[in-house]
Write a protein that holds these residues in place. Sequence first.
Motif, PDB file in Angstrom:
ATOM      1  N   TYR A 113      -5.042   2.096  -7.227  1.00  0.00           N
ATOM      2  CA  TYR A 113      -3.789   1.363  -7.146  1.00  0.00           C
ATOM      3  C   TYR A 113      -3.024   1.532  -8.452  1.00  0.00           C
TER       4      TYR A 113
ATOM      5  N   VAL B 142      -6.642  -4.006   0.409  1.00  0.00           N
ATOM      6  CA  VAL B 142      -7.135  -2.629   0.542  1.00  0.00           C
ATOM      7  C   VAL B 142      -7.285  -2.273   2.022  1.00  0.00           C
TER       8      VAL B 142
ATOM      9  N   PHE C  58      -0.691   2.403  -3.451  1.00  0.00           N
ATOM     10  CA  PHE C  58      -2.027   2.924  -3.165  1.00  0.00           C
ATOM     11  C   PHE C  58      -2.005   4.437  -3.000  1.00  0.00           C
TER      12      PHE C  58
ATOM     13  N   ASN D  51       0.821  -1.217   0.000  1.00  0.00           N
ATOM     14  CA  ASN D  51       0.000   0.000   0.000  1.00  0.00           C
ATOM     15  C   ASN D  51       0.849   1.257   0.000  1.00  0.00           C
TER      16      ASN D  51
ATOM     17  N   ASN E 271      -6.740  -2.601  -9.289  1.00  0.00           N
ATOM     18  CA  ASN E 271      -7.706  -2.352  -8.215  1.00  0.00           C
ATOM     19  C   ASN E 271      -8.416  -3.629  -7.783  1.00  0.00           C
TER      20      ASN E 271
ATOM     21  N   SER F  65      -6.202  -6.010  -5.661  1.00  0.00           N
ATOM     22  CA  SER F  65      -6.031  -5.417  -4.334  1.00  0.00           C
ATOM     23  C   SER F  65      -7.277  -5.632  -3.483  1.00  0.00           C
TER      24      SER F  65
END
Length: 914
Positions: free
Chosen positions: A682, A699, A675, A671, A690, A693
């Motif tokens: 992402y 996430v 992120f 992350n 995305n 994740s």
Amino acid sequence: MAVAFLFQACTQEAKIEVSHLRCEFMENPVGIDIANPSLSWEIGSDARGVKQTGYRVLVASSLEKLNADEGDLWDSQSVRSEQSTNVLYNGKSLASRTTCYWKVKTTTNLGSSGWSQPAQWIMAFTDNKDWKATWIGLDKSFPGDILKEKTRLAARYFRKEFQNEKKIEKAMLYISGLGLYEAYINGKKIGDQVLAPTPTDYTKSVKYNTFNVTDLLTAGDNSIGVVLGNGRFFNMRTVEDKSFPPLPPTQNYGYPKMILQLEVFYTDGSQQTVVSDDSWKVTANGPILANNEYDGEEYDARKEMTGWNNPGYDDKNWLNVDLTDAPQGTLEAQLNSNIKIMETLSPKSVSTPKPGVYVLDMGQNMVGWISMRVNGKAGEQVKLRFAEVLNDDGTIYLGNIRNARVTDIYTLKGAENELWEPSFTYHGFRYVEVTGYPGVPTVNDFEGKVIYDKMETIGHFETSDSTINQIYKNAYWGIRGNYRGMPTDCPQRDERMGWLGDRATGSHGESFIFNNHNLYVKWLDDIEEAQTPEGSIPDVAPAYWRNYNDNMTWPGTYLIIANMLYEQFGDARPIVKHYDSMKKWMKYMRDNYMEEHIMPRDLYGDWCMPPESPEMIHSADPARKTDGILLGTSFYYHMLGLLEKFALLQNKTEEATDFSNQAALVKEAYNARFFNKETAQYSNNTVTANLLSLQLGLVPEGFEEKVFSNIVDKTMNEFNGHVSTGLVGIQWLMRGLSNYGRGDIAYKIVTNRDYPSWGYMIENGATTIWELWNGNTADPTMNSHNHVMLLGDLIVWFYEYLAGIQNLSGSTGFRNIHMQPLVVDGVNYVTATHHSTQGLIKSAWRKTGNSFEWEVTIPGNSSAVVYIPAKEKKQITESGNDISKVRGIKFLRQEKEFVVFEIGSGEYRFNVIN
């Protein structure tokens, strides 16, 4: 009197039956070498809610002892247990050749069963010292053979005669013929298999087959005949193919060879053993002039040796066999099924695009070969060439076949109605070019033999949507056509390899349709056998190509499939067996490549995502391509989660904690690197970045909906409601959309008929699944028309979401079932069945007007939590009765738009009036 009758009815025991007895997921298997085989059975009842409370298994060395309830091999006694699948044999050590007769009876909450009907399994050799035979072959070439590059080698024919002077009680044959064999006793073929045995890396393991051949032997003179084809042993290519795409050389293990042991037991207690040794005769001067998986088979009927596999044949001109070295691999009993001719198709039409050139249309892209009937003069030659698609002028298109010759050649002997089909090759094709055929061929002169691993079809799926139904049919044909002792990528070109990445999540969906347990158990063995001493796992297994690229995404299939076998079949043994190997791979990757908890290893990216131009194979647009380091790191995190689960299954709590701690560090680093909290994106905001994740749990808490909104925005706006993922992202796409309440987008994606979509393939004539979303327009060097990798999680979505059949969280093997159909606009009915290890599961729902009808079947010894789409309980009836008054249906809760109940086994009919 009425009260007495009611009491009697309520206390009367239900009828309980035990059936479908299976050993190692097979009915009455012949030739297994597992010391403690797995036993399973199904429980049926005329009453609902039956649950096993105990069982007793008897295993005996004779049917007479079993019928007398004497379990001289194992009497489990009465065991208090709900377990009816994967019960491990725990009796006396089983000697080689033992026939084990067994039966089971159960106690349940509704009464007891009687004994089941008897079943059996037969042990192969439990000790390789039982082999008295030696490996034999013919280690030389002859004129016409080609040993390098595109190899060519004639089939080898072996024979041996022997005498039977006594009355036979039983005869068992054990054989491995490499690469492929066909065996005969007294002119009759042994078994219904083709292209046997199963392929392996022969330096690591070699499989043999076991047959009961009692009925094939006669008094007096007998003969054994064996033909050896090349298969994957004397392999198809020996040097690197430097055309595009470049292909590595395939492993070549030497000239074909065989080992055979026939054991004949007589009623007087004596025994005769016939083995492969230096007394056998051999020739390569038979009718099969060449056979090669890529290039086809050449057969000259004028060279047929009538009666060669019968007693009394004059073999004075044959050669003495060579005593050869054994392959390096361990000789083991084969547990996965052999390939078999599973279906026969007739051509739909015969066209004539050019004078003397005829083209058969089978109407379906299939895998197998053509059986041909022909009349003509001796020496006339018919050529068959195989293709998936046609050119505009009606001739066959071979661009996507690359360097495979895909040609069968038959030379006539001049007899009436000659009938021929090959023995040691196969093709992936819809169209067949026929040249040299005497006269004018018709559809009645040909048949298509459809081959794949002999396994049960255990699933059925149908909806009101014709596009979904055709996609499912295409998937069915593509999946089974690529089952050949290993799950291959394609059946038609110069590849046909067991690419790991193609079958990760795909294996899960396949398991709803086919009983593929033993195939994937075997493939996990192939993968471990391919592992290097350092720990590296290749991208292809068996490792006929030495593709060691140290990816995360492709080798990760190793763990994903082990988990699938546990989840879908309740079998944890593959996890236990391969656990150390899996840890070794992960440690190897960490020690050699990890940088501050980021795993930078990736080679293929999100393979075959839809490119920006229809002529391209791979996208060149950086905005479309998912960062390989993100893929490598997210997969490493996913693998750590699986290893933690596997450790806990084995009560290895310290190791589980270590994996969990590693995962926490990877998640933090992931992350920090990829992120963007402000945008909840992402990396470069691809759907795959995305989606992985989100679906893999990377996430940060509280950002899930925001990340998902980026997936929706990207899909609906930039890609106009179409798929934008490749092989990696597609494995989570349909479930990911549905898990966050957008099953409508998933439905749009699956029913699109324009590019890119599965429906686009159908619009352009596909009857299987393409390798590329743009398989009709991209460079022909890579557009297989029979690949399954782009199915991703689609079949899983069909069964688990549209039909609503999946394991309840924490359950395996469908002991406890979660049934929650995804009812989307556009679909009026879904009917699905899956014959699980517990028994038949059915979900059939239909929307009509303002009502919803749902037929549900739960197998014995299972239960289900059912989600019925209704606003309140009073809207629901079951078999016409107020559901709250139906015994055995337990209300659990109201959850959003569903009323949730728990039900036991049995058949149910729910109806909701809105």
